[in-house]
Design a protein around this motif. Structure first.
Motif, short mmCIF file in Angstrom:
data_model
loop_
_atom_site.label_atom_id
_atom_site.label_comp_id
_atom_site.label_asym_id
_atom_site.label_seq_id
_atom_site.Cartn_x
_atom_site.Cartn_y
_atom_site.Cartn_z
N GLY A 42 35.11 54.68 29.66
CA GLY A 42 32.71 54.54 29.16
C GLY A 42 32.60 54.03 27.11
O GLY A 42 34.57 54.60 26.53
N TRP A 43 32.07 53.28 27.04
CA TRP A 43 32.03 53.38 25.43
C TRP A 43 32.40 54.12 24.87
O TRP A 43 32.99 53.70 23.90
CB TRP A 43 30.96 51.63 25.29
N GLY A 44 31.98 54.98 25.17
CA GLY A 44 31.62 56.38 24.00
C GLY A 44 33.58 56.53 23.68
O GLY A 44 33.55 56.27 22.42
N ALA A 45 33.92 56.66 24.83
CA ALA A 45 35.52 56.98 25.04
C ALA A 45 36.33 55.71 24.15
O ALA A 45 37.16 56.36 22.46
CB ALA A 45 35.98 57.19 26.21
N ILE A 46 36.01 54.58 24.33
CA ILE A 46 36.77 53.46 23.92
C ILE A 46 35.89 53.21 22.11
O ILE A 46 37.21 53.19 21.47
CB ILE A 46 35.49 51.92 24.02
N PHE A 47 35.22 53.64 21.61
CA PHE A 47 34.38 54.04 20.57
C PHE A 47 35.51 54.67 19.55
O PHE A 47 36.08 55.16 18.42
CB PHE A 47 33.59 53.60 20.03
#
Lengths: 80, 551
Positions: B218-223
């Protein structure tokens, strides 16, 4: 298109000049993306995107909306 | 080893050959009556509609190098690399009206290059020559950089060799094919290929931004993983947000780059090839679709962090080539055949802008050096011929830059290119609105801006890599005596100096009553549209100008 016509004084000229009050709207998508205070923050996150990223991506839509609006409002009457 | 990447290589080669065939066929697409005219070879007949212009200009501005370098920057520095997004938002409203004026006056007078306009407007061959040379010098390294984009892909596929020649053989072949069909088809070739290139890019990026976050948590984990990486690094100026010291740089770089973009000869070529003012205005609304794409591409840099991508080694021992992170990411995360499609998208993405840039540089040489100084009575057929040959020379030069020089040299030159092309802003962009500046003052301003820019770039070092000069475009304000750690984009300062000098010298020359030449354009010219007649001010040139293209 029977849009409200802000360019009435222009009818004297046969040609569509560049002058129109609508053009001032173009400053909005030029100025907003350059004010870092508005977007240089992490929260709130949307779908995991920090504000820094989703807000700047949203400005793209703002830019499209503004240029489209100005184009529609300033194009020559009876043009196609 | 290349054998591990066989599927990728086959898909890449097949797509590459497909567009090469299209490039040759393009000569017959929207077939001109007579190809032996610069309006046909160099501007595709000045008759492109909305869709073609969208693909052409989009394919032209958002280059392979952008697709490789922007995520590499985000991978390395974080938020700072995201400047490409505000940069490409601000540009369109900024030039919405300006380009229409340029289109109109060029349509009226048959101008092919920005220097043609300056020549007529300010009645100054010297100023036009400066604008032309600035354009050529700024464009050349940009073409060379497209090769860096292809090389990053080839390197990831394991297509390398021991000797310099073997390593560079694939791009020499690719550029030879490109040169051949550009020679034959002119601007029609990149216009047609752009359809394939952009379709591939859109597919690849949409798949990447939907599929990779799913795989990477997910995007949250990427950021979050990007934030963790930057927190651990010793560099104070990286991070997923800007800090107090680099916000000014972010804003001035975005704004300065936006001002510079449409001064580049290749973007003006794309605009002048369009059919009428309406096409330009509609495109200013539609081109930001590419900005969205670019923003998502930039975020591939963070995905590469989350996926723990390690860039491949660089040219010198111990260094790493940041430009390979996106190809390596695709290689790791995608099935082979799709990685091949992605690589083809980047490779073909290099060909479109390289073709347009070489055409633009060739047009500048032909119109503003050859015709002005070498052969004043050149016929349109001779002009077209000189341009075709020059476009070959330009490409050989670009390949030579990459083969014989350190690619870093091209990257530095491109950085300088943005600063120097900005110095044509007063003459070209402001010149479209006002004839107030004195032609001599514009020359003085150009010299002042150019010197300031060069001096500032020379001062910029990078303590991390140990380079002392030309290591970036962020100039520390402390050099001007300010007590701060803030940095600013060199181009903005240089163009402000340019404008100040141009204004002061204008006042001085006016007071001294120095001759200012004759403005060869009328105010009505700036609003001309499709169907309006062309003016014929001189019998030598315009007697044989192209007849009005019928839509």
């Amino acid at each position: 298109m029977a849009a409200p016509d802000p360019e009435a004084p222009q009818t004297a000229s046969s040609r569509a000049k560049d002058h129109s009050p609508w053009n001032w709207l173009l400053f909005i998508p030029i100025v907003l993306p350059l004010i870092t205070a508005l977007f240089n923050a992490d929260s709130p996150r949307i779908l995991g995107f920090p504000r820094f990223y989703w807000l700047q991506l949203a400005y793209i839509l703002l830019g499209v909306a503004t240029t489209t609006l100005v184009y529609q409002m300033t194009k020559k009457r009876g043009d196609r | 080893m290349w054998r591990d990447h066989l599927t990728e290589i086959i898909v890449f080669t097949a797509l590459f050959l497909l567009v090469s065939a299209m490039g040759f066929v393009a000569a017959r697409w929207r077939a001109p009556r007579d190809m032996a005219h610069l309006d046909e070879w160099g501007l595709g007949g000045r008759n492109f509609g909305g869709w073609i212009t969208w693909f052409l200009v989009g394919g032209d501005l958002y280059t392979a190098y952008t697709f490789v370098a922007v995520p590499a920057l985000v991978f390395g520095a974080g938020a700072m690399g995201f400047f490409a997004v505000p940069y490409t938002i601000v540009i369109y409203p900024l030039v919405f009206l300006v380009l229409c004026r340029l289109w109109s006056v060029s349509h009226r007078h048959g101008f092919v290059t920005p220097a043609d306009f300056v020549r007529r407007r300010f009645d100054s061959p010297v100023l036009a020559l400066l604008v032309a040379i600035t354009g050529i010098v700024a464009t050349m390294p940009y073409i060379a950089l497209q090769l860096v984009g292809i090389e990053a892909v080839l390197k990831t596929m394991g297509v390398t060799g021991e000797s310099a020649l073997a390593r560079h053989l694939p791009i020499i072949i690719a550029f030879a094919i490109l040169a051949a069909y550009t020679y034959q088809s002119g601007l029609r070739a990149p216009a047609l290929i752009a359809f394939v290139k952009d379709t591939l890019i859109y597919i690849v990026i949409l798949v990447a931004v939907l599929w990779l976050p799913y795989k990477l948590g997910g995007w949250g984990a990427i950021f979050d993983s990007a934030e963790a990486k930057f927190a651990a690094s010793p560099n104070p100026n990286d991070g997923i947000l800007l800090n107090a010291n680099n916000q000014l740089q972010y804003v001035t770089l975005a704004f300065g780059s936006a001002l510079a973009l449409f001064l580049y000869p290749h973007s003006i070529t794309g605009v002048l090839a369009s059919r009428n003012r309406d096409v330009i205005k509609r495109n200013m609304s539609a081109l930001p679709a590419y900005s969205l794409l670019l923003g998502l591409i930039a975020l591939l840099g963070y995905m590469a962090i989350a996926a723990d991508v390690k860039p491949l080694p660089g040219a010198t021992a111990g260094s790493s080539d940041g430009n390979t992170i996106v190809p390596v990411l695709f290689d790791q995360q995608f099935p082979d055949w799709f990685a091949g499609v992605a690589y083809a998208a980047i490779g073909i993405g290099a060909l479109v802008p390289a073709a347009i840039m070489s055409i633009a540089a060739a047009n500048l040489f032909t119109r503003n050096i050859y015709k002005e100084y070498l052969k004043r009575d050149a016929s349109p057929a001779q002009e077209a011929n000189v341009s075709k040959i020059t476009s070959l020379v330009v490409k050989v030069g670009a390949v030579a830059c990459i083969v014989f020089l350190d690619p870093q040299f091209s990257i530095d030159l491109q950085l300088i290119g943005g600063v120097i092309i900005l110095q044509t802003l007063p003459a070209v962009a402001l010149g479209l609105y006002t004839r107030w500046f004195h032609r001599g003052a514009l020359v003085a301003g150009w010299v002042a801006g150019m010197s300031t820019g060069m001096w500032m770039l020379y001062q910029i070092g990078n303590p991390v890599t140990g380079r002392k000069h030309f290591a970036g475009s962020a100039f520390p304000l402390s050099e001007f005596g300010f007590d701060t750690k803030k940095t600013i984009y060199v181009g903005i300062v240089a163009v402000l100096v340019n404008l100040a000098v141009a204004a002061l010298v204008t006042l001085a020359l006016r007071a001294a009553k120095v001759a200012d030449g004759v403005d060869g354009t009328a105010s009505d010219d700036y609003f001309a549209d499709e169907g309006d007649p062309r003016v014929t001010p001189g019998s030598t040139r315009d007697a044989d100008a192209a007849p009005e293209p019928v839509a």
